[in-house]
Design a protein around this motif. Structure first.
Motif, PDB file in Angstrom:
ATOM      1  N   UNK A 286       0.852  -1.180   0.000  1.00 57.28           N
ATOM      2  CA  UNK A 286       0.000   0.000   0.000  1.00 57.28           C
ATOM      3  C   UNK A 286       0.896   1.241   0.000  1.00 57.28           C
ATOM      4  N   UNK A 287       0.431   2.288  -0.677  1.00 54.93           N
ATOM      5  CA  UNK A 287       1.255   3.495  -0.763  1.00 54.93           C
ATOM      6  C   UNK A 287       1.547   4.088   0.608  1.00 54.93           C
ATOM      7  N   UNK A 288       0.564   4.022   1.519  1.00 48.80           N
ATOM      8  CA  UNK A 288       0.828   4.592   2.840  1.00 48.80           C
ATOM      9  C   UNK A 288       1.901   3.809   3.580  1.00 48.80           C
ATOM     10  N   UNK A 292       5.236   5.155   5.247  1.00 49.54           N
ATOM     11  CA  UNK A 292       5.531   4.945   6.661  1.00 49.54           C
ATOM     12  C   UNK A 292       6.824   4.186   6.911  1.00 49.54           C
ATOM     13  N   UNK A 293       7.053   3.129   6.153  1.00 45.74           N
ATOM     14  CA  UNK A 293       8.260   2.321   6.350  1.00 45.74           C
ATOM     15  C   UNK A 293       9.508   3.035   5.846  1.00 45.74           C
ATOM     16  N   UNK A 418       4.965   8.362  -9.725  1.00 44.82           N
ATOM     17  CA  UNK A 418       4.099   7.485 -10.513  1.00 44.82           C
ATOM     18  C   UNK A 418       4.066   6.045 -10.016  1.00 44.82           C
ATOM     19  N   UNK A 419       4.911   5.691  -9.056  1.00 41.73           N
ATOM     20  CA  UNK A 419       4.874   4.344  -8.490  1.00 41.73           C
ATOM     21  C   UNK A 419       5.558   4.354  -7.125  1.00 41.73           C
ATOM     22  N   UNK A 420       5.623   3.191  -6.501  1.00 44.00           N
ATOM     23  CA  UNK A 420       6.150   3.083  -5.142  1.00 44.00           C
ATOM     24  C   UNK A 420       7.629   3.450  -5.053  1.00 44.00           C
ATOM     25  N   UNK A 421       8.413   3.046  -6.041  1.00 43.23           N
ATOM     26  CA  UNK A 421       9.846   3.326  -6.010  1.00 43.23           C
ATOM     27  C   UNK A 421      10.100   4.820  -6.136  1.00 43.23           C
ATOM     28  N   UNK A 443      -1.887   7.937  -4.061  1.00 40.14           N
ATOM     29  CA  UNK A 443      -3.262   7.457  -3.898  1.00 40.14           C
ATOM     30  C   UNK A 443      -3.449   6.518  -2.732  1.00 40.14           C
ATOM     31  N   UNK A 444      -4.702   6.163  -2.509  1.00 42.26           N
ATOM     32  CA  UNK A 444      -5.055   5.113  -1.568  1.00 42.26           C
ATOM     33  C   UNK A 444      -4.845   3.760  -2.244  1.00 42.26           C
ATOM     34  N   UNK A 445      -4.496   2.753  -1.448  1.00 46.75           N
ATOM     35  CA  UNK A 445      -4.455   1.395  -1.981  1.00 46.75           C
ATOM     36  C   UNK A 445      -3.069   0.944  -2.399  1.00 46.75           C
ATOM     37  N   UNK A 446      -3.043  -0.196  -3.052  1.00 48.74           N
ATOM     38  CA  UNK A 446      -1.780  -0.837  -3.405  1.00 48.74           C
ATOM     39  C   UNK A 446      -1.223  -0.307  -4.712  1.00 48.74           C
ATOM     40  N   UNK A 447       0.108  -0.381  -4.792  1.00 51.84           N
ATOM     41  CA  UNK A 447       0.788  -0.031  -6.021  1.00 51.84           C
ATOM     42  C   UNK A 447       0.872  -1.225  -6.955  1.00 51.84           C
TER      43      UNK A 447
END
Length: 591
Positions: A286-288, A292-293, A418-421, A443-447
């Motif tokens: 998840x993006x959050x 957080x990590x 545009x993505x998690x990285x 956004x909310x949710x998974x990448x």
């Protein structure tokens, strides 16, 4: 579930016909009905379970809808909806074209005020009460039900402060359960914690000091006691305050034991309360959690890093830093304005401040963003979670206005990885120091990337990225809209060679040189963003094209100029024309 009483309840008028014994049965059946539906249809559970008896008592004692009942936030209003003619529609709650998860004036005459954000009920109810006085209607009652987490917010205190110098026919009911979504925090929470059922108000009772007639605390699950107290208060005039002690999740053991998780637990076994596990194996994060990590990793190396959130440590995943560095991570409660100015104060002392805040809640602190951060050019890092369409919470929670609101403010840089990285690397980059405020939206949710915890790489601030070459049309995707655009291009088949794709990672400052080169190369430019099309990034591109006398076509795709209701994110993105299929159709029409 066998329903002996609830099946006969079509409006509060039917509630009033119940005997005392039937009221107790109604409360039991209502709680079971909520559990039964939410177990399979999902939604907000714990808050509504905690106010079942209060809900029954309110509709039994008061003459709704003529007496006006306002639920703060609205997470706890499921029982209210079921008793006010929406029982047979309740299975559509929060679904596309179904009923809203929150009170909504357009949905029912029993929903006196639309809510979704906290701490508004007292001000709204006071406005209605003053209007009734002006209309010479001195019998109408006005009831605001507010939680202990919400009443700690500034706006609630503003309402109390004003109400205390009026003779308005206003009853404020404090639903005190020591938790909002996460546990309540702050000095007021500590004050309220000392108040138990049977507690006699001290001479220093702060509510009485504000000229309210205070009653309580009483057991919010003792239905006869609630009815007695409400009948007593109904006869009094002026501002009144009833303090009730409840347990969030009441009646479902798992929900009582884990109140944070069961605020909105997803699907669960209605008999045991056990959550029906979703397989997280080999799923992207998840993006959050990326935020957080990653923040914990950065804070381990930099003792000057501070994390702040207004009441959303779990939702924003600042909880990880709060666990690892509790002295440098702060949940300030439902206080977005305070969170921003608190961050500004820390930034003046050379701390690297990450303020994690949902897009929809940042709206509540725009004055502080302008006056306390931007004018002073303080390098606060706003991590804007839940940007774009968030899904089933609907119009009150979609994060579609942050770009339009922030873009007009001088000094602020706006980024959209545009993505998690890219999010991870951008957090790393700004942690090294920035010379101005920056807002990072995600956004909310998974990448989409499982192996996201890669070595850090600095990102050049303000730089676009070319993802694909093409010779006829240039598509410019904002942030995570990149994924839908890539799918749309793939769906074009042989025509995909004609389409170039660029990622907007930085919305502001506007990259004039980049667009000048695009205008010289392409006859059609399409911008795709998950924010309001009015005042959005695409509007800047169109304005610049006009200024440069660009003779090609500029097409802006984004969230239309209407409030988008509730539904799944996939349904809503298709509804507004931002699904891969709808984007592909626009491309094909312009090839």
């Amino acid at each position: 579930m066998k329903s002996r009483i609830l099946s006969k309840i079509h409006s509060p008028a039917d509630v009033k016909q119940c005997s005392q014994a039937e009221l107790l049965s109604l409360a039991k059946e209502l709680r079971e009905f909520i559990i039964d539906i939410v177990a399979t249809k999902e939604g907000h559970l714990g808050a509504s379970l905690g106010v079942v008896e209060l809900t029954v008592a309110l509709h039994y004692v008061f003459n709704t809808p003529d007496d006006q009942l306002i639920w703060d936030v609205g997470h706890q209003a499921y029982g209210h909806k079921i008793l006010t003619g929406r029982r047979d529609l309740f299975h559509t709650n929060r679904k596309l074209n179904g009923i809203s998860g929150f009170p909504k004036r357009a949905e029912s005459i029993y929903d006196a005020f639309g809510v979704g954000h906290s701490s508004t009920s007292i001000s709204a109810a006071l406005g209605m009460a003053i209007a009734a006085q002006l209309d010479r209607n001195f019998e109408r009652q006005h009831i605001a039900v507010i939680g202990d987490a919400s009443i700690a917010a500034g706006m609630a205190f503003e309402g109390l402060n004003h109400a205390g110098v009026t003779n308005a026919n206003l009853l404020v009911i404090l639903n005190d359960n020591a938790i909002g979504i996460d546990p309540s925090v702050g000095a007021l929470k500590n004050y309220l914690t000392k108040a138990k059922v049977g507690f006699k108000p001290r001479q220093s009772n702060m509510i009485e000091a504000l000229n309210f007639n205070y009653k309580g605390p009483i057991d919010g699950h003792d239905l006869p006691a609630l009815v007695e107290a409400l009948n007593e208060l109904k006869q009094q005039k002026g501002p009144r305050f009833l303090h009730v002690i409840t347990k969030k999740g009441k009646g479902l053991q798992k929900a009582e034991e884990d109140q944070v998780t069961y605020h909105s637990p997803g699907k669960f076994d209605k008999s045991t309360g056990e959550i029906i596990a979703k397989s997280n194996e080999n799923l992207p994060p998840k993006y959050q959690d990326v935020f957080g990590l990653t923040l914990v990793e950065l804070a381990e190396k930099n003792p000057k890093i501070i994390g702040i959130t207004p009441a959303m440590p779990t939702g924003s995943s600042l909880k990880y830093m709060m666990q690892r560095f509790p002295e440098r991570a702060f949940d300030v409660g439902i206080a977005e304005q305070h969170a921003v100015t608190f961050a500004a104060g820390l930034a003046t002392q050379n701390y690297v401040v990450f303020c994690a805040i949902y897009s929809t809640f940042l709206q509540r602190a725009m004055d502080q963003v302008i006056h306390d951060v931007a004018i002073q050019n303080l390098p606060v890092i706003f991590c804007i979670d839940r940007a774009g369409l968030v899904g089933n919470d609907g119009a009150t929670h979609h994060g579609v206005f942050d770009i339009a609101l922030l873009k007009s403010i001088p000094n602020i840089m706006i980024a959209a990885p545009s993505n998690e990285i890219e999010l991870r690397n951008l957090l790393y980059t700004v942690s090294k120091g920035v010379s101005q405020p920056i807002a990072i939206r995600y956004p909310r949710g998974r990448g989409s990337i499982i192996d996201w915890q890669q070595d850090f790489e600095a990102i050049e601030l303000g730089k676009f990225q070319q993802l694909k070459k093409g010779n006829r049309i240039a598509i410019i995707s904002l942030g995570t809209m990149r994924g839908n655009v890539e799918k749309a291009i793939e769906a074009l088949g042989k025509n995909e060679k004609a389409v170039a794709h660029y990622a907007v990672r930085f919305i502001k400052p506007f990259q004039t040189g980049f667009f000048e080169s695009l205008f010289n190369e392409y006859k059609c430019i399409i911008t795709v963003e998950d924010g309001s099309i009015k005042g959005g990034f695409g509007e800047d591109v169109s304005a610049f094209a006009q200024k440069e006398f660009y003779h090609g076509k500029v097409i802006n795709l984004g969230i239309p100029d209407v409030f988008i209701e509730h539904g799944s994110p996939d349904e809503l993105y298709d509804l507004v024309g931002l699904s891969a299929a709808k984007i592909a159709k626009v491309i094909e029409e312009n090839l």
